[in-house]
Design a protein around this motif. Sequence first.
Motif, short mmCIF file in Angstrom:
data_model
loop_
_atom_site.label_atom_id
_atom_site.label_comp_id
_atom_site.label_asym_id
_atom_site.label_seq_id
_atom_site.Cartn_x
_atom_site.Cartn_y
_atom_site.Cartn_z
N TYR A 195 0.82 -1.12 0.07
CA TYR A 195 0.10 0.06 -0.08
C TYR A 195 0.66 1.26 0.11
CZ TYR A 195 -3.54 3.34 1.15
OH TYR A 195 -4.53 4.47 1.29
N ASN A 196 1.93 1.26 0.94
CA ASN A 196 2.55 2.34 1.04
C ASN A 196 3.74 2.58 -0.36
OD1 ASN A 196 1.82 3.54 3.32
ND2 ASN A 196 2.95 2.26 4.71
N ASN A 197 3.76 1.63 -1.02
CA ASN A 197 4.59 1.66 -2.13
C ASN A 197 3.85 2.27 -3.25
OD1 ASN A 197 7.24 0.20 -3.20
ND2 ASN A 197 6.63 -0.71 -1.39
N LEU A 198 2.47 2.25 -3.26
CA LEU A 198 1.58 3.09 -4.15
C LEU A 198 1.29 4.44 -3.79
CD1 LEU A 198 -0.04 1.75 -6.55
CD2 LEU A 198 0.92 0.05 -5.23
N ALA A 199 1.39 4.61 -2.45
CA ALA A 199 0.94 5.80 -1.71
C ALA A 199 1.91 6.86 -1.79
CB ALA A 199 0.24 5.58 -0.26
N PHE A 200 3.09 6.38 -1.89
CA PHE A 200 4.17 7.42 -1.80
C PHE A 200 4.18 8.59 -2.77
CE2 PHE A 200 8.57 8.98 -3.21
CZ PHE A 200 8.97 9.33 -1.86
N GLY A 201 4.02 8.35 -4.13
CA GLY A 201 3.92 9.12 -5.08
C GLY A 201 2.82 10.24 -4.96
N PRO A 202 1.46 9.56 -4.90
CA PRO A 202 0.63 10.56 -4.57
C PRO A 202 0.64 11.41 -3.37
CG PRO A 202 -0.47 8.38 -5.03
CD PRO A 202 1.13 8.25 -4.88
N LYS A 203 1.20 10.70 -2.27
CA LYS A 203 1.51 11.70 -1.21
C LYS A 203 2.51 12.82 -1.25
CE LYS A 203 0.27 8.76 2.55
NZ LYS A 203 1.03 7.54 3.58
N VAL A 204 3.53 12.68 -2.01
CA VAL A 204 4.82 13.56 -2.26
C VAL A 204 4.26 14.68 -3.22
CG1 VAL A 204 6.74 12.32 -1.59
CG2 VAL A 204 6.07 12.44 -3.87
N ASN A 205 3.31 14.35 -3.92
CA ASN A 205 2.73 15.33 -4.84
C ASN A 205 1.33 15.89 -4.35
OD1 ASN A 205 4.27 15.02 -7.49
ND2 ASN A 205 3.87 13.09 -7.08
N GLY A 206 1.20 15.63 -3.21
CA GLY A 206 0.03 16.64 -2.51
C GLY A 206 -1.19 15.95 -2.73
N PHE A 207 -1.34 14.88 -3.00
CA PHE A 207 -2.67 14.29 -3.61
C PHE A 207 -3.76 14.20 -2.53
CE2 PHE A 207 -5.59 10.73 -3.76
CZ PHE A 207 -6.31 10.80 -4.70
N LYS A 208 -4.80 15.05 -2.65
CA LYS A 208 -5.76 15.02 -1.64
C LYS A 208 -7.15 14.28 -2.02
CE LYS A 208 -4.10 18.29 1.33
NZ LYS A 208 -2.61 17.83 1.21
N GLY A 209 -7.52 13.25 -1.37
CA GLY A 209 -8.83 12.50 -2.16
C GLY A 209 -8.60 11.08 -1.77
N ASP A 210 -9.35 10.22 -2.48
CA ASP A 210 -9.64 8.96 -1.97
C ASP A 210 -8.37 8.08 -2.42
OD1 ASP A 210 -10.51 6.54 -1.26
OD2 ASP A 210 -11.78 6.24 -3.28
N LEU A 211 -7.37 8.13 -1.34
CA LEU A 211 -6.24 7.41 -1.60
C LEU A 211 -6.32 5.83 -1.90
CD1 LEU A 211 -3.05 7.94 -1.97
CD2 LEU A 211 -2.74 7.69 0.52
N ASP A 212 -7.36 5.19 -1.00
CA ASP A 212 -7.75 3.97 -0.99
C ASP A 212 -8.05 3.57 -2.28
OD1 ASP A 212 -6.85 3.93 1.42
OD2 ASP A 212 -8.86 3.15 2.25
N GLY A 213 -8.92 4.26 -2.95
CA GLY A 213 -9.45 4.16 -4.26
C GLY A 213 -8.26 4.33 -5.51
N LEU A 214 -7.51 5.28 -5.13
CA LEU A 214 -6.52 5.44 -5.99
C LEU A 214 -5.44 4.22 -6.19
CD1 LEU A 214 -4.88 7.22 -8.32
CD2 LEU A 214 -3.52 8.17 -6.05
N VAL A 215 -5.01 3.59 -4.98
CA VAL A 215 -4.16 2.57 -4.92
C VAL A 215 -4.90 1.22 -5.48
CG1 VAL A 215 -3.39 0.68 -3.23
CG2 VAL A 215 -2.96 3.21 -2.67
N GLU A 216 -6.15 1.29 -5.18
CA GLU A 216 -6.88 0.03 -5.85
C GLU A 216 -6.86 0.04 -7.47
OE1 GLU A 216 -10.75 -0.95 -4.40
OE2 GLU A 216 -11.36 -2.19 -6.05
N GLU A 217 -7.38 1.24 -8.05
CA GLU A 217 -7.19 1.53 -9.20
C GLU A 217 -5.96 1.25 -9.75
OE1 GLU A 217 -8.37 5.57 -10.28
OE2 GLU A 217 -7.34 5.41 -12.08
#
Lengths: 295, 260
Positions: free
Chosen positions: B113-135
């Motif tokens: 999960y955190n492998n997937l989440a790192f990129g969006p997080k460092v780019n300031g992603f605000k939104g449904d992170l779980d959904g983005l990881v699944e997609e």
Amino acid sequence: MSEPVNSFDGARSSLDRRRHLKGRIFAVLCGTAAMFGIVALAVLLIDVFIDGAGELDIQFLTSFASRFAEQAGVKAALLGSIWILGLTALIAFPISVGAAIYLEEYAGKNWITRLIQLNIANLAGVPSIVYGILGLALFVRALGLERTILSGALTLSILILPIIIMASQEAIRAVPSSIREAAYGLGATRWQVVSQQVLPMAMPGILTGTILALSRAVGETAPLIMVGAVGFIAFAPSGVMDQFTVLPLQIYNWISRPQVEFHHIAAAAILVLLALLLTMNAAAILLRNRYQNRT
Amino acid sequence: MATTHDIDTDGQDPALEARAVSVFYGDKQAVKEIDLVIPANKVVALIGPSGCGKSTLLRCFNRMNDLVAGARVEGEINFHGTNLYQDDVDPVEVRRRIGMVFQKPNPFPKSIYNNLAFGPKVNGFKGDLDGLVEESLKQAALWDEVHDRLSDSAYALSGGQQQRLCIARTLAVKPEIVLMDEPASALDPIATQRIEELIFELKKQYTIVIVTHNMQQAARISDYTAFLYMGELVEYGPTDLLFTNPSEERTEAYVTGRFG
């Protein structure tokens, strides 16, 4: 060769016997060298233990120094050592890790970097008394910090900076560059790459290096004598601007007295110092394991 | 001089356009004045023998060469009409828009999960992170295998799964272009096949530039192929043309296995 090629009787020739003998002699010599260190340490520990174990009790830990050996204790020295150690860690850790990060992740590969690197390597080899003189001139006199815990901690910080910097650099360098590339490739800034990927991976190595360096600091006597740690103190330090003494100095003070009773309590103080050291090393191992399990 | 055949961009603007790109490592020139148009939503393969500059060229497209001490890039690479090497272009922003998958799977030592989440997080992603990881995991055809163990370490996955995780990780920051540097060279044939199928799916949404050593792979998956030799572009054109009827003798020699 007169022997038929396709026969084998397994017997050693005289040449073989000589080769094997040499091998065994070498193994025994290496084993002796290893045992030498262990035996010397064991003898020392047993000697200290026999001398000091009888004196070691709660009264010894909770009493201040005294003219009378049976009433004297290590409270001031133990607290002084802990104060010095804590403050040294607070000062040295961030500076060292910062320097290591700069040198590994930011600095260009030019002559300035190489000069700094060379200096750090050389500073690690400077005798500790020299740092004591520096501490006396800079912190005690020039900055007017007097003979305080702060002066002592600053001096010891400078003493262990090069050790922590080099250990931290080693740990940072051991993080595979593929991890950095992956993070940069996702649009991370340098700060994000360093703080979220590189540092967490390097942290076990950095912590181990730091605690080993602090273990060295806790045993230092000479530089603290220079910056004015006092041999006889009958109060617990309450702040960084207090006067102080530390365990090695207390031990030195007691052992240099003629009365044999003081030699016994010095041995007991050595046991306290050893316990402090072992606790720190255990903490280093625990911290390292915890960080490694997280990954 | 290089032969460049007609590149059909379907009337769209090209995804990337390299003009006279040269790369130097110190005094050594690794890439020599290459012109290359990458059409959008296609797969472009860069082939050539080891040391021909194909990986170096690929790394120009998202400014990864900036990280190599002593590397210098000349020429222009245009992306939406902006030269990526212009002074006011932030390489961090370039890498977010143009993602990269590396030769060896390089997951972070963190959970899936955190492998997937790192990129969006460092780019300031605000939104449904779980959904983005699944997609993203679904896009990389990995979701079915890992959906019940997202908190496990990425290191527990097989090599092929790790590489698909790295692809998913790249997709999670929503790039337009995905650069792949021999993404299957460290994998077994089955895992390689899965990556190739994945590339085929991904080109519907992304432009893909892939460096490969494997000519069959280039022939199977790419629409266009560029053959590089000694830092120069020798021939660039539709893949089937390059493999069946190349104009340059050197291309023919390479694709038929006579050297390289």
